[in-house]
Motif scaffolding. Structure first.
Motif, PDB file in Angstrom:
ATOM      1  N   PHE A   1      15.818  22.955  23.467  1.00 18.21           N
ATOM      2  CA  PHE A   1      15.022  23.001  24.684  1.00 18.21           C
ATOM      3  C   PHE A   1      15.158  21.687  25.464  1.00 18.21           C
ATOM      4  O   PHE A   1      15.301  21.692  26.684  1.00 18.21           O
ATOM      5  CB  PHE A   1      13.547  23.298  24.359  1.00 18.21           C
ATOM      6  N   PHE A   2      15.153  20.563  24.768  1.00 19.29           N
ATOM      7  CA  PHE A   2      15.347  19.273  25.431  1.00 19.29           C
ATOM      8  C   PHE A   2      16.698  19.233  26.138  1.00 19.29           C
ATOM      9  O   PHE A   2      16.810  18.773  27.276  1.00 19.29           O
ATOM     10  CB  PHE A   2      15.249  18.120  24.421  1.00 19.29           C
ATOM     11  N   TYR A   3      17.747  19.697  25.463  1.00 18.79           N
ATOM     12  CA  TYR A   3      19.075  19.715  26.082  1.00 18.79           C
ATOM     13  C   TYR A   3      19.110  20.659  27.286  1.00 18.79           C
ATOM     14  O   TYR A   3      19.761  20.367  28.295  1.00 18.79           O
ATOM     15  CB  TYR A   3      20.152  20.094  25.069  1.00 18.79           C
ATOM     16  N   LEU A   4      18.395  21.764  27.217  1.00 19.68           N
ATOM     17  CA  LEU A   4      18.301  22.689  28.349  1.00 19.68           C
ATOM     18  C   LEU A   4      17.632  21.986  29.539  1.00 19.68           C
ATOM     19  O   LEU A   4      18.101  22.085  30.684  1.00 19.68           O
ATOM     20  CB  LEU A   4      17.506  23.935  27.960  1.00 19.68           C
ATOM     21  N   LEU A   5      16.548  21.268  29.282  1.00 20.33           N
ATOM     22  CA  LEU A   5      15.865  20.525  30.346  1.00 20.33           C
ATOM     23  C   LEU A   5      16.813  19.506  30.978  1.00 20.33           C
ATOM     24  O   LEU A   5      16.914  19.410  32.212  1.00 20.33           O
ATOM     25  CB  LEU A   5      14.627  19.813  29.798  1.00 20.33           C
ATOM     26  N   ALA A   6      17.520  18.762  30.140  1.00 16.51           N
ATOM     27  CA  ALA A   6      18.442  17.742  30.638  1.00 16.51           C
ATOM     28  C   ALA A   6      19.578  18.370  31.446  1.00 16.51           C
ATOM     29  O   ALA A   6      19.950  17.852  32.510  1.00 16.51           O
ATOM     30  CB  ALA A   6      19.001  16.928  29.476  1.00 16.51           C
ATOM     31  N   ASP A   7      20.121  19.472  30.960  1.00  9.96           N
ATOM     32  CA  ASP A   7      21.211  20.138  31.679  1.00  9.96           C
ATOM     33  C   ASP A   7      20.766  20.645  33.044  1.00  9.96           C
ATOM     34  O   ASP A   7      21.509  20.547  34.024  1.00  9.96           O
ATOM     35  CB  ASP A   7      21.786  21.295  30.848  1.00  9.96           C
TER      36      ASP A   7
ATOM     37  N   ASP B   1       8.728  22.954  35.620  1.00 14.78           N
ATOM     38  CA  ASP B   1       8.595  24.416  35.658  1.00 14.78           C
ATOM     39  C   ASP B   1       9.046  25.040  34.336  1.00 14.78           C
ATOM     40  O   ASP B   1       8.396  25.953  33.820  1.00 14.78           O
ATOM     41  CB  ASP B   1       9.399  25.014  36.820  1.00 14.78           C
ATOM     42  N   LEU B   2      10.160  24.550  33.786  1.00 13.69           N
ATOM     43  CA  LEU B   2      10.640  25.076  32.502  1.00 13.69           C
ATOM     44  C   LEU B   2       9.659  24.767  31.366  1.00 13.69           C
ATOM     45  O   LEU B   2       9.395  25.614  30.516  1.00 13.69           O
ATOM     46  CB  LEU B   2      12.021  24.507  32.173  1.00 13.69           C
ATOM     47  N   ILE B   3       9.122  23.556  31.368  1.00 14.07           N
ATOM     48  CA  ILE B   3       8.131  23.190  30.347  1.00 14.07           C
ATOM     49  C   ILE B   3       6.899  24.069  30.466  1.00 14.07           C
ATOM     50  O   ILE B   3       6.407  24.616  29.469  1.00 14.07           O
ATOM     51  CB  ILE B   3       7.741  21.695  30.456  1.00 14.07           C
TER      52      ILE B   3
ATOM     53  N   GLY C   1      12.302  12.225  21.878  1.00 17.48           N
ATOM     54  CA  GLY C   1      12.615  11.704  23.193  1.00 17.48           C
ATOM     55  C   GLY C   1      14.095  11.824  23.496  1.00 17.48           C
ATOM     56  O   GLY C   1      14.934  11.813  22.585  1.00 17.48           O
ATOM     57  N   LEU C   2      14.393  11.967  24.768  1.00 14.07           N
ATOM     58  CA  LEU C   2      15.771  12.131  25.212  1.00 14.07           C
ATOM     59  C   LEU C   2      16.009  11.253  26.425  1.00 14.07           C
ATOM     60  O   LEU C   2      15.155  11.149  27.304  1.00 14.07           O
ATOM     61  CB  LEU C   2      16.017  13.597  25.583  1.00 14.07           C
TER      62      LEU C   2
ATOM     63  N   ASP D   1      16.379  21.422  10.349  1.00 16.04           N
ATOM     64  CA  ASP D   1      15.418  22.495  10.178  1.00 16.04           C
ATOM     65  C   ASP D   1      15.285  23.310  11.467  1.00 16.04           C
ATOM     66  O   ASP D   1      15.700  22.873  12.523  1.00 16.04           O
ATOM     67  CB  ASP D   1      14.078  21.954   9.680  1.00 16.04           C
ATOM     68  N   THR D   2      14.746  24.484  11.365  1.00 13.59           N
ATOM     69  CA  THR D   2      14.671  25.423  12.482  1.00 13.59           C
ATOM     70  C   THR D   2      13.841  24.873  13.635  1.00 13.59           C
ATOM     71  O   THR D   2      14.219  25.005  14.804  1.00 13.59           O
ATOM     72  CB  THR D   2      14.073  26.763  12.008  1.00 13.59           C
ATOM     73  N   GLU D   3      12.714  24.249  13.321  1.00 12.32           N
ATOM     74  CA  GLU D   3      11.832  23.705  14.364  1.00 12.32           C
ATOM     75  C   GLU D   3      12.561  22.646  15.191  1.00 12.32           C
ATOM     76  O   GLU D   3      12.511  22.654  16.417  1.00 12.32           O
ATOM     77  CB  GLU D   3      10.576  23.113  13.723  1.00 12.32           C
ATOM     78  N   PHE D   4      13.266  21.710  14.525  1.00  7.63           N
ATOM     79  CA  PHE D   4      14.010  20.682  15.242  1.00  7.63           C
ATOM     80  C   PHE D   4      15.108  21.306  16.089  1.00  7.63           C
ATOM     81  O   PHE D   4      15.322  20.915  17.233  1.00  7.63           O
ATOM     82  CB  PHE D   4      14.611  19.650  14.284  1.00  7.63           C
ATOM     83  N   LYS D   5      15.815  22.278  15.546  1.00 10.78           N
ATOM     84  CA  LYS D   5      16.903  22.932  16.286  1.00 10.78           C
ATOM     85  C   LYS D   5      16.369  23.550  17.571  1.00 10.78           C
ATOM     86  O   LYS D   5      16.945  23.372  18.647  1.00 10.78           O
ATOM     87  CB  LYS D   5      17.568  23.993  15.414  1.00 10.78           C
ATOM     88  N   GLU D   6      15.234  24.240  17.482  1.00 12.33           N
ATOM     89  CA  GLU D   6      14.665  24.891  18.669  1.00 12.33           C
ATOM     90  C   GLU D   6      14.206  23.878  19.713  1.00 12.33           C
ATOM     91  O   GLU D   6      14.504  24.029  20.896  1.00 12.33           O
ATOM     92  CB  GLU D   6      13.484  25.780  18.259  1.00 12.33           C
ATOM     93  N   ILE D   7      13.490  22.846  19.287  1.00 11.74           N
ATOM     94  CA  ILE D   7      12.965  21.890  20.263  1.00 11.74           C
ATOM     95  C   ILE D   7      14.091  21.035  20.839  1.00 11.74           C
ATOM     96  O   ILE D   7      14.100  20.735  22.035  1.00 11.74           O
ATOM     97  CB  ILE D   7      11.812  21.032  19.702  1.00 11.74           C
ATOM     98  N   SER D   8      15.086  20.666  20.025  1.00  5.74           N
ATOM     99  CA  SER D   8      16.195  19.871  20.565  1.00  5.74           C
ATOM    100  C   SER D   8      17.006  20.696  21.568  1.00  5.74           C
ATOM    101  O   SER D   8      17.414  20.182  22.611  1.00  5.74           O
ATOM    102  CB  SER D   8      17.086  19.316  19.461  1.00  5.74           C
TER     103      SER D   8
END
Length: 186
Positions: free
Chosen positions: A10-16, A54-56, A114-115, A1-8
């Motif tokens: 963002f999580f990958y962006l934070l990790a990267d 900062d990103l969050i 969680g990641l 779903d769109t919500e999961f795609k957006e938040i996941s």
């Protein structure tokens, strides 16, 4: 779903973003400091945590953040981010790749997503609802078919990190059921 795609994403962006910083310091001559609790911290812990927080804060300015070093903020939100940029700092310091970046999001105290990213191993795990993703692809766990609990294998971190109550429960389970177990010391 769109919500999961957006938040996941963002999580990958934070990790990267964290990975760029933490890998820069990995296998280098680090000058760790000792925190009040006796645990080590490096400049890369501090820099990566700041980058994540900062990103969050930019994307979710009203969310709480619980961060290991010094970027926590309590704003009274129902949403709380949990951040540890280098879990396993001792491994990081000595050049073992068994350290990871931990990022979680909870709503009213209940985990949502969680990641854990292991930058030196190029492995990233994300959990959401009852799904798990490994390096951005859905992952289905293979379960070992056992007929008795004594056939199970239990993995744990250092038992010294457990509360006294937790140690007693763990030891009782292992002893009573004669389970195979291993301890991973980070």
């Amino acid at each position: 779903d769109t919500e999961f795609k957006e938040i996941s994403e963002f999580f990958y962006l934070l990790a990267d973003n964290s990975k760029k910083i933490t890998l820069e310091g990995f296998y280098t001559n680090l000058d760790p400091k000792t925190k009040k609790d006796g645990s080590p911290v490096t400049q890369f812990d501090i820099e990566a945590e700041k980058a994540i927080c900062d990103l969050i804060s930019k994307r979710f300015p009203n969310h709480n953040i619980v961060a290991e070093e010094n970027n926590s903020k309590a704003l009274g939100s129902d949403y709380t981010w949990i951040v540890d940029p280098i879990d396993g700092t001792r491994s990081y310091i000595v050049g073992r790749p068994l350290w990871g970046t931990l990022i979680g999001l909870a709503y009213k105290g209940k985990p949502l997503i969680g990641l854990v990213d292991f930058p030196a191993l190029n492995e990233c795990w994300l959990g959401y609802n009852s799904s798990c993703y490994y390096n951005k692809s859905e992952f289905v766990f293979r379960q070992k078919s056992i007929s008795n609990l004594s056939e199970a294998t239990v993995g744990s971190t250092d038992l010294d990190l457990f509360s006294e109550r937790g140690k007693k429960k763990y030891k009782k389970l292992i002893t009573k059921r004669n389970l195979q177990f291993f301890v991973l010391v980070l």
